[in-house]
Structures are given as structure tokens and as C-alpha cells.
Design a protein around this motif. Structure first.
Motif, PDB file in Angstrom:
ATOM      1  N   GLN A  23       0.834  -1.207   0.000  1.00 59.53           N
ATOM      2  CA  GLN A  23       0.000   0.000   0.000  1.00 59.53           C
ATOM      3  C   GLN A  23       0.864   1.251   0.000  1.00 59.53           C
ATOM      4  N   VAL A  24       1.874   1.269   0.837  1.00 58.67           N
ATOM      5  CA  VAL A  24       2.736   2.445   0.944  1.00 58.67           C
ATOM      6  C   VAL A  24       3.540   2.634  -0.342  1.00 58.67           C
ATOM      7  N   ALA A  25       3.983   1.526  -0.944  1.00 57.58           N
ATOM      8  CA  ALA A  25       4.791   1.610  -2.160  1.00 57.58           C
ATOM      9  C   ALA A  25       4.011   2.157  -3.348  1.00 57.58           C
ATOM     10  N   GLU A  26       2.685   2.086  -3.302  1.00 57.34           N
ATOM     11  CA  GLU A  26       1.865   2.598  -4.403  1.00 57.34           C
ATOM     12  C   GLU A  26       1.974   4.110  -4.550  1.00 57.34           C
ATOM     13  N   SER A  27       2.294   4.793  -3.468  1.00 58.27           N
ATOM     14  CA  SER A  27       2.391   6.246  -3.491  1.00 58.27           C
ATOM     15  C   SER A  27       3.846   6.674  -3.665  1.00 58.27           C
ATOM     16  N   ALA A  28       4.137   7.355  -4.750  1.00 58.90           N
ATOM     17  CA  ALA A  28       5.499   7.836  -4.982  1.00 58.90           C
ATOM     18  C   ALA A  28       5.968   8.732  -3.849  1.00 58.90           C
ATOM     19  N   ALA A  29       5.052   9.489  -3.273  1.00 58.22           N
ATOM     20  CA  ALA A  29       5.401  10.400  -2.181  1.00 58.22           C
ATOM     21  C   ALA A  29       5.773   9.654  -0.902  1.00 58.22           C
ATOM     22  N   ASP A  30       5.234   8.451  -0.718  1.00 58.26           N
ATOM     23  CA  ASP A  30       5.483   7.691   0.518  1.00 58.26           C
ATOM     24  C   ASP A  30       6.481   6.556   0.337  1.00 58.26           C
ATOM     25  N   ARG A  31       6.940   6.340  -0.868  1.00 56.77           N
ATOM     26  CA  ARG A  31       7.825   5.214  -1.150  1.00 56.77           C
ATOM     27  C   ARG A  31       9.097   5.254  -0.293  1.00 56.77           C
ATOM     28  N   HIS A  65      12.797  -4.727  -5.669  1.00 52.88           N
ATOM     29  CA  HIS A  65      12.212  -4.749  -7.017  1.00 52.88           C
ATOM     30  C   HIS A  65      10.692  -4.856  -6.940  1.00 52.88           C
ATOM     31  N   GLU A  66      10.213  -5.734  -6.088  1.00 53.74           N
ATOM     32  CA  GLU A  66       8.770  -5.970  -5.967  1.00 53.74           C
ATOM     33  C   GLU A  66       8.025  -4.698  -5.543  1.00 53.74           C
ATOM     34  N   LEU A  67       8.653  -3.920  -4.662  1.00 56.91           N
ATOM     35  CA  LEU A  67       7.998  -2.712  -4.150  1.00 56.91           C
ATOM     36  C   LEU A  67       8.369  -1.457  -4.950  1.00 56.91           C
TER      37      LEU A  67
END
Length: 74
Positions: A23-31, A65-67
Motif C-alpha cells: 500500500q505504501v509503495a503505491e504512493s510515490a510520495a510515501d515510497r 524490485h517488488e515494491l
């Protein structure tokens, strides 16, 4: 260990504000939060060195890689 960590990617993690790493990785701002979490996991064996511990030689590269955080790995 791969199976355990793969399951962890879909479970809430306290260090990620109780969101899943995916979920967190989906957001570029939160990656960057996922990158910090992965660095934390990678550095754990250094805090209690034990060459017999599977974590001492475990490669987290597939998780980067996965995230989608390879570019944040320093």
C-alpha cells in the motif's frame, strides 16, 4: 524465508503506520517509508552478528524490485 517475507508485504507494518508495504509503495510520495523499512530489515543482522542466522546472508533485493524502490536503495 521468501514465503514469510512475501506474506509480510501484504500485512500491516507498524513502522509503516499500520499499512502494508505494498500500500505504501503505491504512493510515490510515501515510497521513501518503504525504503527505510527495507533498510531496517537489511541492517538487523548487523545489530546482533551471528553467521548462523539465516538473516545474515538473506538477500532483500527481490523485495526492493517488488515494491519499486530500487532507485531508493543506497
Amino acid at each position: 524465508m521468501d514465503r514469510q517475507f512475501r506474506e509480510t508485504l501484504d500485512q500491516p507494518v507498524g513502522m509503516l503506520d499500520n499499512q502494508t508495504p505494498r500500500q505504501v509503495a503505491e504512493s510515490a510520495a510515501d515510497r521513501h517509508q518503504v525504503a527505510e523499512w527495507l533498510k531496517y530489515l537489511e541492517n538487523q543482522p548487523a545489530t546482533q552478528p551471528n553467521s548462523a542466522d539465516p538473516m545474515a546472508t538473506y538477500s532483500f533485493e527481490w523485495m526492493w524490485h517488488e515494491l519499486g524502490g530500487v532507485d531508493l536503495r543506497l
